[in-house]
Design a protein around this motif. Structure first.
Motif, PDB file in Angstrom:
ATOM      1  N   GLY A  78      34.782  43.570  44.853  1.00 13.16           N
ATOM      2  CA  GLY A  78      34.720  45.012  44.595  1.00 13.16           C
ATOM      3  C   GLY A  78      35.487  45.434  43.352  1.00 13.16           C
ATOM      4  N   GLY A  79      35.603  44.507  42.372  1.00 14.74           N
ATOM      5  CA  GLY A  79      36.239  44.860  41.100  1.00 14.74           C
ATOM      6  C   GLY A  79      35.215  45.454  40.143  1.00 14.74           C
ATOM      7  N   PHE A  80      35.530  45.393  38.857  1.00 14.75           N
ATOM      8  CA  PHE A  80      34.620  45.979  37.866  1.00 14.75           C
ATOM      9  C   PHE A  80      33.229  45.338  37.914  1.00 14.75           C
ATOM     10  CE2 PHE A  80      38.263  47.336  34.804  1.00 14.75           C
ATOM     11  CZ  PHE A  80      38.380  48.535  35.488  1.00 14.75           C
ATOM     12  N   GLU A 170      36.570  38.834  54.112  1.00 10.39           N
ATOM     13  CA  GLU A 170      36.398  37.706  53.187  1.00 10.39           C
ATOM     14  C   GLU A 170      35.091  36.983  53.498  1.00 10.39           C
ATOM     15  OE1 GLU A 170      39.639  34.959  53.069  1.00 10.39           O
ATOM     16  OE2 GLU A 170      38.596  33.657  51.632  1.00 10.39           O
ATOM     17  N   VAL A 171      34.280  36.798  52.471  1.00 11.99           N
ATOM     18  CA  VAL A 171      33.051  36.024  52.650  1.00 11.99           C
ATOM     19  C   VAL A 171      33.445  34.557  52.774  1.00 11.99           C
ATOM     20  CG1 VAL A 171      30.911  35.274  51.542  1.00 11.99           C
ATOM     21  CG2 VAL A 171      31.586  37.688  51.482  1.00 11.99           C
ATOM     22  N   THR A 172      32.975  33.923  53.829  1.00 12.81           N
ATOM     23  CA  THR A 172      33.346  32.525  54.062  1.00 12.81           C
ATOM     24  C   THR A 172      32.130  31.596  53.979  1.00 12.81           C
ATOM     25  OG1 THR A 172      33.200  33.039  56.422  1.00 12.81           O
ATOM     26  CG2 THR A 172      35.408  32.981  55.452  1.00 12.81           C
ATOM     27  N   ASN A 514      37.664  41.472  26.038  1.00 17.38           N
ATOM     28  CA  ASN A 514      37.478  42.656  26.883  1.00 17.38           C
ATOM     29  C   ASN A 514      36.463  42.319  27.972  1.00 17.38           C
ATOM     30  OD1 ASN A 514      38.059  45.402  27.559  1.00 17.38           O
ATOM     31  ND2 ASN A 514      36.008  45.912  26.864  1.00 17.38           N
ATOM     32  N   VAL A 515      36.997  41.927  29.109  1.00 13.69           N
ATOM     33  CA  VAL A 515      36.163  41.378  30.188  1.00 13.69           C
ATOM     34  C   VAL A 515      35.052  42.341  30.635  1.00 13.69           C
ATOM     35  CG1 VAL A 515      36.256  40.582  32.588  1.00 13.69           C
ATOM     36  CG2 VAL A 515      37.978  39.808  30.946  1.00 13.69           C
ATOM     37  N   PRO A 516      35.339  43.651  30.824  1.00 14.78           N
ATOM     38  CA  PRO A 516      34.287  44.516  31.371  1.00 14.78           C
ATOM     39  C   PRO A 516      33.045  44.641  30.491  1.00 14.78           C
ATOM     40  CG  PRO A 516      36.431  45.541  31.629  1.00 14.78           C
ATOM     41  CD  PRO A 516      36.624  44.361  30.740  1.00 14.78           C
TER      42      PRO A 516
HETATM   43  C1  LIG Z   1      47.290  42.560  35.630  1.00 17.90           C
HETATM   44  C2  LIG Z   1      46.028  42.280  34.911  1.00 17.90           C
HETATM   45  C3  LIG Z   1      45.704  43.008  33.777  1.00 17.90           C
HETATM   46  C4  LIG Z   1      44.495  42.762  33.116  1.00 17.90           C
HETATM   47  N1  LIG Z   1      44.215  43.468  31.980  1.00 17.90           N
HETATM   48  C5  LIG Z   1      43.071  43.210  31.323  1.00 17.90           C
HETATM   49  C6  LIG Z   1      42.752  43.909  30.109  1.00 17.90           C
HETATM   50  O1  LIG Z   1      43.499  44.730  29.617  1.00 17.90           O
HETATM   51  N2  LIG Z   1      41.581  43.605  29.493  1.00 17.90           N
HETATM   52  C7  LIG Z   1      40.713  42.680  30.012  1.00 17.90           C
HETATM   53  O2  LIG Z   1      39.652  42.476  29.443  1.00 17.90           O
HETATM   54  N3  LIG Z   1      40.990  42.016  31.159  1.00 17.90           N
HETATM   55  C8  LIG Z   1      42.140  42.246  31.818  1.00 17.90           C
HETATM   56  N4  LIG Z   1      42.412  41.565  32.966  1.00 17.90           N
HETATM   57  C9  LIG Z   1      41.417  40.645  33.543  1.00 17.90           C
HETATM   58  C10 LIG Z   1      40.713  41.349  34.737  1.00 17.90           C
HETATM   59  O3  LIG Z   1      40.703  40.458  35.786  1.00 17.90           O
HETATM   60  C11 LIG Z   1      39.343  41.831  34.350  1.00 17.90           C
HETATM   61  O4  LIG Z   1      39.457  42.763  33.314  1.00 17.90           O
HETATM   62  C12 LIG Z   1      38.541  42.540  35.445  1.00 17.90           C
HETATM   63  O5  LIG Z   1      39.324  43.458  36.143  1.00 17.90           O
HETATM   64  C13 LIG Z   1      37.895  41.537  36.377  1.00 17.90           C
HETATM   65  O6  LIG Z   1      36.981  42.193  37.214  1.00 17.90           O
HETATM   66  P1  LIG Z   1      36.160  41.364  38.301  1.00 17.90           P
HETATM   67  O7  LIG Z   1      35.379  42.326  39.065  1.00 17.90           O
HETATM   68  O8  LIG Z   1      35.466  40.242  37.645  1.00 17.90           O
HETATM   69  O9  LIG Z   1      37.269  40.649  39.181  1.00 17.90           O
HETATM   70  P2  LIG Z   1      38.410  41.237  40.082  1.00 17.90           P
HETATM   71  O10 LIG Z   1      38.853  42.539  39.575  1.00 17.90           O
HETATM   72  O11 LIG Z   1      39.419  40.156  40.215  1.00 17.90           O
HETATM   73  O12 LIG Z   1      37.699  41.473  41.472  1.00 17.90           O
HETATM   74  C14 LIG Z   1      37.251  40.399  42.253  1.00 17.90           C
HETATM   75  C15 LIG Z   1      37.405  40.783  43.702  1.00 17.90           C
HETATM   76  O13 LIG Z   1      36.735  39.791  44.478  1.00 17.90           O
HETATM   77  C16 LIG Z   1      37.405  39.680  45.700  1.00 17.90           C
HETATM   78  N5  LIG Z   1      37.016  38.401  46.292  1.00 17.90           N
HETATM   79  C17 LIG Z   1      37.140  37.171  45.763  1.00 17.90           C
HETATM   80  N6  LIG Z   1      36.645  36.241  46.602  1.00 17.90           N
HETATM   81  C18 LIG Z   1      36.195  36.911  47.679  1.00 17.90           C
HETATM   82  C19 LIG Z   1      35.590  36.506  48.898  1.00 17.90           C
HETATM   83  N7  LIG Z   1      35.319  35.231  49.184  1.00 17.90           N
HETATM   84  N8  LIG Z   1      35.261  37.466  49.807  1.00 17.90           N
HETATM   85  C20 LIG Z   1      35.523  38.782  49.554  1.00 17.90           C
HETATM   86  N9  LIG Z   1      36.107  39.207  48.421  1.00 17.90           N
HETATM   87  C21 LIG Z   1      36.435  38.283  47.498  1.00 17.90           C
HETATM   88  C22 LIG Z   1      38.870  39.775  45.329  1.00 17.90           C
HETATM   89  O14 LIG Z   1      39.654  40.212  46.408  1.00 17.90           O
HETATM   90  C23 LIG Z   1      38.842  40.806  44.194  1.00 17.90           C
HETATM   91  O15 LIG Z   1      39.174  42.078  44.669  1.00 17.90           O
HETATM   92  C24 LIG Z   1      43.615  41.784  33.626  1.00 17.90           C
HETATM   93  C25 LIG Z   1      43.962  41.030  34.751  1.00 17.90           C
HETATM   94  C26 LIG Z   1      45.158  41.265  35.386  1.00 17.90           C
HETATM   95  C27 LIG Z   1      45.494  40.426  36.594  1.00 17.90           C
END
Ligand SMILES: Cc1cc2nc3c(=O)[nH]c(=O)nc-3n(C[C@H](O)[C@H](O)[C@H](O)COP(=O)(O)OP(=O)(O)OC[C@H]3O[C@@H](n4cnc5c(N)ncnc54)[C@H](O)[C@@H]3O)c2cc1C
Length: 617
Positions: A78-80, A170-172, A514-516
């Motif tokens: 549920g992240g970006f 958590e998806v298992t 810039n990941v997003p």
């Molecule tokens: C403190 C911090 C600062 C950052 N700042 C930047 C920045 O300035 N610029 C940049 O580009 N990037 C930055 N990043 C990298 C950041 O991770 C990405 O920008 C972005 O937030 C990632 O989004 P996402 O949805 O891919 O992953 P996440 O935000 O990590 O979301 C993934 C989610 O999946 C869930 N998940 C995983 N496995 C399972 C499962 N089996 N079952 C259920 N849920 C699960 C996790 O709980 C998590 O909530 C930063 C990272 C950190 C830790």
């Protein structure tokens, strides 16, 4: 930095008077000090015997019945990644999207990382997705964590993603049912439901790790990882209320990476005594955070503004790296540390006469630009930190992109406080933890609390980090399919895993700065593909073998691996371990992120979905 005239330049010297050879030697020495045979295995997971410390400290888990229904789209994470895909699917008319997360709410990184001082490092205007769609104006150039988390919730609300979501779940298991053309999803809450399509966005940095030092389980005081901040112990809150629970405490912070750079200044303000244990100093450049003016924002926020900013960021960041002939400066809307780096490279290349723009000269220009920057970053340490010995130990001796570059205007300053002590371990790291404290360089530092700012797993296997191993057609496990290296089409689709989208960075744009941005683009492709299947009454899609093979061949032949073994060890370069055969596949589109996005835009616009095979209907 002393400036030399062109006549004075010696062969190993840059024309700014920096001794290139001496720096190379120093960088190699510092890297060698830190190389270790155990690589990623030096860390232990915040799990198993530390499961209690991995629990969600922010929201209580609500009881609920197991779910056993069918949805059109399930997204894991549920992240970006999940939020942008969910939003684009909602816009495309797919309403029953179910996002599943271990966390108690949306936010991903920003749900878990609520440590004091948390903020984004790339500018909010490009870091926070869907700003234009939600109408949110970032309040600061680099927004703080609570604002980013609130924005994640705003996206969830606006696109109706809450109704179907499963939190603290958590998806298992994830298994493809060929007969029903459905994914069957199992969770740790006893759920077993099906979905026509699944997206995986489990995050690049979500599995917290601890240093695997002897005695780590013996500490009798209080401890936590920065992604599970214990405000009940420290007092305060993520918006900056004083950490008054620490007023008479001795606190150790282990780790000096990007997280520590943000939380140390806050801890330094409030702890009785603060000990910062350092293995490798971060490079800490000026941040220059400031409020974003509402009038200015109104002026720039004309239709299409965020896409223009994203495109501009990508163009600035990578244009010169991919095509050194492009030395003309594009406008830089974003103006953050990343675009600054690219701007300096461009200026150096522009100064080279065209006939001298050979491979070797260009590489040297890159090195010189880096040397000038890192020299300035080290000079800043001297200018800020009053104690010369502490200043010397805070200086980073590696190239700027060897580790995640940090930007902060209070981190170095924190070491001027009498309660804040740098414990430098000269590259060795903490030796062990005892019942009462932390041992480094042969001395024990008794402390009441240890804060592990030790980061997240990065170089480990994708399915290990996800916590489940998808079983595709004929029970083929993703871990087995990728045993010799990752294989996808466009980083998003994998042969043998029908109706599955991998929303992550590798084998696509691979834009780590810039990941997003990667997700903003992937979400469009996901929505277009799903709409195509639904509109034509099809059952399933997957990449053609030939298309996927051709994509992998292109990447392996010309893609540039991320991270250099010449760098000081860290998560950017697989802890300094020589890249094995599988690492060849950890690359992005060779012509760069911008070109990748244009290619995918055309692919979507063509509407023929070349490279995918559709079945059913
Ligand atoms: C403190 C911090 C600062 C950052 N700042 C930047 C920045 O300035 N610029 C940049 O580009 N990037 C930055 N990043 C990298 C950041 O991770 C990405 O920008 C972005 O937030 C990632 O989004 P996402 O949805 O891919 O992953 P996440 O935000 O990590 O979301 C993934 C989610 O999946 C869930 N998940 C995983 N496995 C399972 C499962 N089996 N079952 C259920 N849920 C699960 C996790 O709980 C998590 O909530 C930063 C990272 C950190 C830790």
């Amino acid at each position: 930095m002393c400036l030399a005239t062109r006549e004075e330049v010696r062969p190993g010297m840059t024309d700014t008077g920096i001794d290139r050879d001496a720096l190379r030697r120093r960088y190699a020495e510092e890297r060698d000090k830190r190389l270790r045979a155990d690589g990623n295995a030096q860390y232990v997971r915040l799990a198993d015997r530390f499961a209690e410390a991995a629990r969600d400290p922010y929201l209580p888990m609500a009881e609920r019945e197991p779910v056993r229904d069918d949805v059109t789209f399930a997204f894991i994470g549920g992240g970006f990644a999940g939020l942008t895909v969910g939003a684009r699917l909602a816009e495309a008319g797919v309403r029953d999207v179910r996002i599943i997360d271990k966390a108690g709410d949306f936010g991903g990184t920003w749900y878990w990382n609520r440590y004091p001082g948390a903020m984004c490092d790339t500018a909010s205007m490009v870091y926070m997705p869907l700003l234009e769609e939600t109408g949110h104006r970032p309040t600061e150039k680099y927004a703080h964590g609570p604002e980013i988390l609130a924005h994640c919730r705003r996206i969830g609300e606006q696109y109706g993603l809450y109704g179907n979501a499963l939190f603290h779940t958590e998806v298992t298991s994830l298994e493809w049912d060929e007969v029903r053309a459905r994914w069957v999803i199992g969770t740790d809450r006893g759920d077993r439901f099906t979905a026509r399509f699944v997206g995986m966005g489990t995050g690049p940095l979500h599995v917290a790790k601890l240093p695997g030092v002897p005695g780590i389980a013996d500490f009798a005081g209080h401890w936590f990882h920065t992604s599970r901040w214990d405000y009940a112990y420290t007092g305060g809150d993520p918006s900056g209320a004083p950490l008054d629970g620490l007023a008479d405490r001795r606190v150790a912070v282990i780790g000096t990476g990007a997280t520590a750079v943000q939380c140390v200044p806050e801890l330094a303000k409030h702890c009785g005594e603060l000990y910062v244990f350092q293995r490798t100093p971060s490079s800490v450049d000026v941040r220059g955070n400031r409020p974003l003016d509402a009038g200015w924002f109104a002026g720039i926020a004309t239709p299409g503004w965020q896409q223009r900013w994203l495109d501009n960021f990508t163009e600035n960041w990578e244009g010169v790296l991919l095509d050194p002939a492009r030395t003309a400066q594009p406008d830089d809307l974003v103006q953050d540390g990343w675009t600054d780096l690219a701007r300096r490279l461009r200026a150096l290349l522009a100064a080279l006469p065209p006939e001298e723009r050979t491979g070797a000269r260009i590489l040297r220009a890159f090195e010189d630009a880096d040397n000038a920057k890192m020299t300035a970053i080290r000079a800043r340490v001297d200018a800020v930190v009053r104690d010369p010995e502490t200043a010397a130990r805070l200086k980073p001796w590696y190239r700027q992109l060897c580790k995640r570059p940090c930007f902060h205007d209070a981190y170095l300053q924190a070491f001027n406080r009498p309660n804040t002590h740098l414990v430098d371990t000269d590259g060795k790291g903490v030796e062990r933890i005892t019942e009462t404290g932390v041992v480094a360089a042969g001395r024990e530092y008794p402390v009441d609390c240890i804060v592990y700012a030790s980061g997240f797993e990065f170089g480990t296997d994708y399915t290990e980090r996800a916590g489940y191993d998808p079983a595709g057609r004929d029970g083929l496990r993703l871990s087995a399919y990728w045993a010799d290296g990752m294989r996808t089409l466009y980083g998003l689709f994998a042969r043998g895993f029908p109706n599955l989208f991998l929303v992550q960075l590798g084998q696509g744009a691979n834009l780590v700065s810039n990941v997003p941005t990667n997700y903003a683009e992937a979400a469009k492709t996901v929505a277009a593909t799903v709409r195509h299947v639904l509109d034509r009454g099809l059952a399933a899609f997957e990449p053609d073998q030939a298309a996927q093979d051709a994509w992998i061949d292109l990447l392996v032949a010309r893609g540039r691996p991320f991270g250099s073994p010449d760098c000081t060890p860290g998560y950017y370069n697989n802890e300094g371990q020589a890249p094995g055969p599988r690492q060849r596949f950890n690359v992005g589109y060779p012509d760069g992120a911008g070109a990748f996005f244009v290619m995918m835009e055309r692919w979507r616009a063509a509407g023929t979905f070349d490279g995918l095979t559709f079945t059913g209907g």
